[in-house]
Design an enzyme around this catalytic site. Structure first.
Site, PDB file in Angstrom:
ATOM      1  N   ILE A  55      63.073 -30.117 -21.099  1.00  0.00           N
ATOM      2  CA  ILE A  55      61.956 -30.817 -20.449  1.00  0.00           C
ATOM      3  C   ILE A  55      62.196 -30.988 -18.945  1.00  0.00           C
ATOM      4  CG2 ILE A  55      62.811 -33.156 -20.850  1.00  0.00           C
ATOM      5  CD1 ILE A  55      59.171 -32.275 -21.339  1.00  0.00           C
ATOM      6  N   TYR A  56      63.443 -30.920 -18.504  1.00  0.00           N
ATOM      7  CA  TYR A  56      63.749 -31.135 -17.097  1.00  0.00           C
ATOM      8  C   TYR A  56      63.382 -29.892 -16.300  1.00  0.00           C
ATOM      9  CZ  TYR A  56      66.886 -34.670 -19.177  1.00  0.00           C
ATOM     10  OH  TYR A  56      67.436 -35.689 -19.912  1.00  0.00           O
ATOM     11  N   GLY A  57      62.260 -29.941 -15.679  1.00  0.00           N
ATOM     12  CA  GLY A  57      61.857 -28.815 -14.830  1.00  0.00           C
ATOM     13  C   GLY A  57      60.455 -28.309 -15.070  1.00  0.00           C
TER      14      GLY A  57
END
Length: 108
Positions: A55-57
């Site tokens: 989810i990071y990005g």
């Protein structure tokens, strides 16, 4: 660096870990070179446990961490999370997906 057992499998990790979320999103600015240097310094100091998520990005953080640990993979225990998904039309809308096909896709 002190180490700890992680679970009952005999896997050992550094007592301190490095959470990599802020290197790709959620905080202002992004500097991949500085982030990679930070990961390299953490490894030099004996930190072996790195944490990321798709989810990071999204996906940018896993790609960044991958570039940083290239050639150093045997020095790292890598934790990545999945299950939080974004609405393609509005990335600020998030949901949860734990369906087996999604889990397999994330592992691949």
């Amino acid at each position: 660096m002190k180490t700890r057992n992680l679970g009952g499998s005999g896997l050992r990790v550094s007592a301190l870990g490095l959470g990599c979320m802020g290197m790709s999103e959620f905080y202002s600015g992004r500097d991949d070179a500085e982030s990679i240097a930070t990961i390299h310094r953490a490894l030099e100091l004996g930190i072996t446990f790195l944490d990321t998520s798709d989810i990071y990005g999204p996906y940018k953080n896993e790609e960044l961490v991958g570039r940083a640990i290239k050639g150093k993979r045997d020095q790292v225990v890598l934790a990545t999370k999945f299950g939080i998904v974004r609405d393609p039309s509005d990335p600020n809308i998030r949901g949860v997906n734990g369906k087996p096909d999604y889990v397999k896709k994330c592992c691949d």
